[in-house]
Design a protein around this motif. Sequence first.
Motif, PDB file in Angstrom:
ATOM      1  N   GLN A  76      -5.236  18.590 -30.288  1.00  0.00           N
ATOM      2  CA  GLN A  76      -5.551  20.370 -30.592  1.00  0.00           C
ATOM      3  C   GLN A  76      -6.833  19.481 -30.428  1.00  0.00           C
ATOM      4  O   GLN A  76      -7.839  18.369 -30.400  1.00  0.00           O
ATOM      5  CB  GLN A  76      -6.455  19.746 -32.538  1.00  0.00           C
ATOM      6  N   ALA A  94       5.619  28.505 -38.341  1.00  0.00           N
ATOM      7  CA  ALA A  94       4.577  28.338 -38.404  1.00  0.00           C
ATOM      8  C   ALA A  94       4.574  29.415 -39.619  1.00  0.00           C
ATOM      9  O   ALA A  94       3.441  29.838 -40.117  1.00  0.00           O
ATOM     10  CB  ALA A  94       3.527  29.189 -37.360  1.00  0.00           C
ATOM     11  N   VAL A 123      -4.544  24.193 -27.637  1.00  0.00           N
ATOM     12  CA  VAL A 123      -4.102  22.275 -27.502  1.00  0.00           C
ATOM     13  C   VAL A 123      -4.001  21.675 -26.186  1.00  0.00           C
ATOM     14  O   VAL A 123      -3.538  22.384 -25.224  1.00  0.00           O
ATOM     15  CB  VAL A 123      -2.776  22.252 -28.496  1.00  0.00           C
ATOM     16  N   ARG A 137      -9.875  24.213 -32.516  1.00  0.00           N
ATOM     17  CA  ARG A 137      -9.080  25.436 -33.051  1.00  0.00           C
ATOM     18  C   ARG A 137      -9.739  26.732 -33.275  1.00  0.00           C
ATOM     19  O   ARG A 137     -10.862  27.303 -33.213  1.00  0.00           O
ATOM     20  CB  ARG A 137      -9.397  25.003 -35.080  1.00  0.00           C
ATOM     21  N   SER A 164      -5.991  29.569 -30.078  1.00  0.00           N
ATOM     22  CA  SER A 164      -6.671  28.333 -30.404  1.00  0.00           C
ATOM     23  C   SER A 164      -5.997  27.280 -29.277  1.00  0.00           C
ATOM     24  O   SER A 164      -4.887  28.202 -28.782  1.00  0.00           O
ATOM     25  CB  SER A 164      -5.905  27.697 -31.563  1.00  0.00           C
ATOM     26  N   ARG A 201       2.915  28.900 -42.854  1.00  0.00           N
ATOM     27  CA  ARG A 201       1.126  27.952 -43.341  1.00  0.00           C
ATOM     28  C   ARG A 201       0.402  29.381 -42.647  1.00  0.00           C
ATOM     29  O   ARG A 201      -0.799  29.692 -43.505  1.00  0.00           O
ATOM     30  CB  ARG A 201       0.914  26.672 -42.312  1.00  0.00           C
ATOM     31  N   SER A 252      -0.200  26.743 -33.197  1.00  0.00           N
ATOM     32  CA  SER A 252      -0.579  25.388 -32.672  1.00  0.00           C
ATOM     33  C   SER A 252      -0.062  24.720 -32.985  1.00  0.00           C
ATOM     34  O   SER A 252      -0.038  23.211 -32.834  1.00  0.00           O
ATOM     35  CB  SER A 252      -2.352  25.694 -32.444  1.00  0.00           C
ATOM     36  N   GLN A 253      -0.833  24.420 -34.669  1.00  0.00           N
ATOM     37  CA  GLN A 253      -0.205  23.446 -35.246  1.00  0.00           C
ATOM     38  C   GLN A 253       1.437  22.230 -35.240  1.00  0.00           C
ATOM     39  O   GLN A 253       1.523  21.941 -35.357  1.00  0.00           O
ATOM     40  CB  GLN A 253      -0.692  23.661 -36.934  1.00  0.00           C
ATOM     41  N   ASN A 309      -3.932  28.587 -35.373  1.00  0.00           N
ATOM     42  CA  ASN A 309      -3.823  28.036 -35.414  1.00  0.00           C
ATOM     43  C   ASN A 309      -2.434  27.490 -35.955  1.00  0.00           C
ATOM     44  O   ASN A 309      -1.710  26.519 -36.115  1.00  0.00           O
ATOM     45  CB  ASN A 309      -5.634  27.554 -36.973  1.00  0.00           C
ATOM     46  N   ALA A 310      -2.254  28.434 -37.085  1.00  0.00           N
ATOM     47  CA  ALA A 310      -0.408  28.042 -37.470  1.00  0.00           C
ATOM     48  C   ALA A 310      -0.285  27.732 -36.553  1.00  0.00           C
ATOM     49  O   ALA A 310       1.177  26.823 -36.426  1.00  0.00           O
ATOM     50  CB  ALA A 310       0.316  29.335 -38.699  1.00  0.00           C
ATOM     51  N   ILE A 370       2.394  21.541 -31.859  1.00  0.00           N
ATOM     52  CA  ILE A 370       2.009  20.467 -31.899  1.00  0.00           C
ATOM     53  C   ILE A 370       2.941  19.311 -32.824  1.00  0.00           C
ATOM     54  O   ILE A 370       3.251  18.290 -32.065  1.00  0.00           O
ATOM     55  CB  ILE A 370       0.423  20.219 -32.550  1.00  0.00           C
ATOM     56  N   ARG A 371       3.680  20.007 -34.169  1.00  0.00           N
ATOM     57  CA  ARG A 371       4.551  18.605 -35.138  1.00  0.00           C
ATOM     58  C   ARG A 371       5.933  19.323 -33.774  1.00  0.00           C
ATOM     59  O   ARG A 371       6.535  18.334 -33.618  1.00  0.00           O
ATOM     60  CB  ARG A 371       5.123  19.561 -36.093  1.00  0.00           C
TER      61      ARG A 371
END
Length: 219
Positions: A154, A88, A55, A157, A53, A91, A134-135, A131-132, A138-139
């Motif tokens: 993002q 992460a 970002v 993905r 993924s 998720r 990378s999210q 993905n978990a 980002i947070r």
Amino acid sequence: MTDTPTRQRRLSLARLRRLRPPSWSVLAAGAVLGGLCGGAYGVLTPPTYTATSYVVAVPTAKSDSGSALGFAQAYGRVATQLAVLVDAQDRAGVPLRTLQRNVQAATSPDAPMVAVSATSSRPVLAADMANAVSQALIRQAGTAKDSTQVQLVQFSRAVRPTEPTSASAWVTALVGASAGGLLCGLALLVRPRRKDQEDDPAPAASVPGPAVAAEAGQR
């Protein structure tokens, strides 16, 4: 006159040396054995899949692209830290230790981008973990956006990989055969050479013993 024990031993060693297999057969045996071990490893080891993924760091109105590039390098080092992975794991649906072992992050010196890669024996799980993480990254970057003036968004993905990234059984067999042949070749080069492995000298002429010489003198 019968052969002495020393000469008999030399003849026995010479016969054994003639029966000894040549050096090339040792190399061939090592290559075959290494190929079998490598092929067995490739067959018995389950294939692994890698999903990635991406970002990208985007500067705000109060920042510039140079700052975004610098913070992208920093976030690439933070991506595999405990604070991001703990966020992460729920998720991703895997334990924290699994994320620590199977997730890597990489950055580019020319682009403000972070690549988060995850490896697993299940293609779907590899994409979910990438993905978990990378999210979660980002947070984490969003909580510091007011001070850094840089945010992560993002870019792409991770998708379910269709082909394994691990080596096939044929590749592991070739690697094993090369390693086996190389090790046997090195062993042949460094083995010590014994004295009894040298060429036998020419057979010496038989000399009569003292008793025979004395009898000849009396006659």
